[in-house]
Design an enzyme around this catalytic site. Sequence first.
Site, mmCIF file in Angstrom:
data_model
loop_
_atom_site.group_PDB
_atom_site.id
_atom_site.type_symbol
_atom_site.label_atom_id
_atom_site.label_comp_id
_atom_site.label_asym_id
_atom_site.label_seq_id
_atom_site.Cartn_x
_atom_site.Cartn_y
_atom_site.Cartn_z
ATOM 1 N N GLN B 183 0.808 -1.221 0.000
ATOM 2 C CA GLN B 183 0.000 0.000 0.000
ATOM 3 C C GLN B 183 0.840 1.270 0.000
ATOM 4 O O GLN B 183 0.335 2.348 -0.303
ATOM 5 C CB GLN B 183 -0.941 0.015 1.225
ATOM 6 C CG GLN B 183 -2.005 -1.061 1.217
ATOM 7 C CD GLN B 183 -3.010 -0.907 0.072
ATOM 8 O OE1 GLN B 183 -3.131 0.150 -0.549
ATOM 9 N NE2 GLN B 183 -3.726 -1.981 -0.215
ATOM 10 N N HIS B 205 -0.621 -3.925 -9.259
ATOM 11 C CA HIS B 205 -1.957 -3.366 -9.518
ATOM 12 C C HIS B 205 -2.389 -2.317 -8.499
ATOM 13 O O HIS B 205 -3.444 -1.710 -8.651
ATOM 14 C CB HIS B 205 -2.997 -4.483 -9.638
ATOM 15 C CG HIS B 205 -3.394 -5.114 -8.355
ATOM 16 N ND1 HIS B 205 -4.593 -4.856 -7.742
ATOM 17 C CD2 HIS B 205 -2.755 -6.002 -7.565
ATOM 18 C CE1 HIS B 205 -4.682 -5.567 -6.627
ATOM 19 N NE2 HIS B 205 -3.581 -6.265 -6.497
ATOM 20 N N THR B 241 8.829 -18.675 -16.492
ATOM 21 C CA THR B 241 9.018 -17.664 -17.529
ATOM 22 C C THR B 241 8.458 -16.323 -17.080
ATOM 23 O O THR B 241 7.381 -16.261 -16.483
ATOM 24 C CB THR B 241 8.334 -18.119 -18.832
ATOM 25 O OG1 THR B 241 8.933 -19.352 -19.236
ATOM 26 C CG2 THR B 241 8.503 -17.092 -19.942
ATOM 27 N N CYS B 329 -20.607 -7.920 6.674
ATOM 28 C CA CYS B 329 -21.429 -8.384 5.564
ATOM 29 C C CYS B 329 -20.734 -8.273 4.216
ATOM 30 O O CYS B 329 -21.082 -8.971 3.279
ATOM 31 C CB CYS B 329 -22.724 -7.586 5.509
ATOM 32 S SG CYS B 329 -23.784 -7.955 6.896
#
Lengths: 279, 393
Positions: B183, B205, B241, B329
């Site tokens: 981060q 990413h 690779t 949730c």
Amino acid sequence: MWDYTDKVKEHFLNPRNVGEIEKPDGLGDVGSLACGDALKLTFKLDDNERIVDARFKTFGCASAIASSSALTEMIKGLTLEEASEISNEDIADYLGGLPKEKMHCSVLGREALEAAIANYRGVELPQAEGEIVCECFGVTDVEIRRAISESNLRTVEDVTNFTKAGGGCGKCEEKILELLNESSRGEKLQAIPMSGPRRMTNIEKIKKIEKVLEREIKPTLKKDGGNIELIDVDGDYVLVSLRGTCASCAKSQTTLKEYVEKKLREQVLDTLIVEEYRQ
Amino acid sequence: MEKQIIYMDNNATTRVAPEVLEEMLPYFSELYGNPSSMHSFGGQIEAKIGEARKKIADLLNCSPEEIVFTSCGTESDSTAILSALQSNVEKRHIVTTRVEHPAVKNLSENLDILTGHKHRVTQLPVAADGTVDLQQYEDSLSDDTAIVSIMWANNETGVIFPIKEMAEIAGERNILFHTDAVQAVGKIAIDLAAVPVDFLSLSGHKLHAPKGIGVLYVRKGTPYFPFLIGGHQEHGRRGGTENVTSIIGLGKACELAARHIDRENTTVKQLRDKLENGLLEKIPNSILNGHKTARLPNTTNVSFEYVEGEAILLHLDRYNICASSGSACTSGSLEPSHVLRAMGVPFTAAHGSIRFSLSVYNNEDEVDFILEKLPPIIANLREMSPFRQQRHK
């Protein structure tokens, strides 16, 4: 992201009957902040014990809100007798289904309804008497047994999805497993007041009957040189054929009613009727 | 018409920068050679990978030979920790924190099964603001400690740990130090010449490179055992690779990050502050989770009491606003985030936590839009909540 049905989304975005009835006839307050969802249900009855108004307040995710909204819509206009028949599966069905991890939201709805009815009738809720199995979410063995039997739960994960038990530290997994094994052994489930008759599929029924026949009844009859065969199960009627010494025994009818039927009623379903199959 | 997405979930993943994609494209099509090949068609790819390695090293201020390409941040974390245990096989203690990413937390909790040896894991607690106590950290180290693994910045709250001091303390005792900087890289300046960590993990990413590429920095001279054993790639430090296109993309992303790092701490931070202050001001019973200043410039984590995070997120989703939550949730687990629980955030607030994480691609109009839309969403959900009145009657 959860795969919610359009109906769940619609009830979540436009919930019906939000609020709280002042001086309600019944009030059910279940769940807690710690558990992540809570539902307060209030209803008003007419003189014939018919629900004329129902309101809810819910803290929880989209499916908890949608389940609450659905519940109030479902019970309005029903008599208390009719309303008490509503199962968590009915709530989920009304919404076109819930993701399995969210089934506990429908259970919350049913619990609130039961609590509100119990509140009106001035009686204690059965689950309050049970022994706490899951300390993280405060779930009792009574609640777990009931969910296992009502929704045909097979794994610990199922039990967690429906009751939350086991979803915290996970220390109670073994205990849940025991409860699951207990029910699959066909032992009689603890009688729970207020729940409707337990629905069992025909195949389930046949399997359980066979199990009891194999394990208990046949060995006992064989001791006296007799035997028994299952011919058919039609609703509550269990058709059997007596073999060996039993076939010619004068007391065969007594054996059938006093022993076989009694055993099957105890261990499978208390409405079963055992009859001898005659060609 | 394309939906206008307001993306403020950059700690989850980021958009691939257009410049990054452009840099990668030829290597999907005409330049498909294998960098290990002897012909110049493949050889030119190896040279390009070398350029990328250099750009990454420049961002971290280390040497290119210290960069090992992996598939993701998780692989980097596993490689570092398991390598340290193999090179210190007699030592059976590891120090980490209660707020680590699952890549470190779950690994450290399963070391016995993985290594066949019994290990002791110290998970340092954090204060209410998410910070760790340096003295407590120092006291936790022992002669038996094989490695310390502590994140540079927390993914949920953005709280930054004093990695320099912690790595120095470990270094004095000859204990290996790993930091999960997934981060932090690209959001705050990282200077590995000044911060003596032995291992550092980063993930492409999270800084506008594609998914599926990570880096493990291994300081020169650090004992090392590969995690993926195979060919001679990465000088035998990671078989398989090379993910050529993604490596090239990551190189470009690091070049951009070096250029943008000032903007992260000015423009992005100003936007974040405006959003954060606006929410805390406009919405009663809202609480900031995490230290006010020792924090990534792009992250804010705010709890809205008496409401539940998933419900908030789904309402935001209607306006195409992307954020995330530490509520139970949303995670699929049934308990709120382990980070918020470790900080002692009460349940009233933990379930209603929302994280906004910005990037240089956000603008002020988006912040204003959220400040307009979120307060009524919270008010509406509180109207529905049975807990709201208990306290405000």
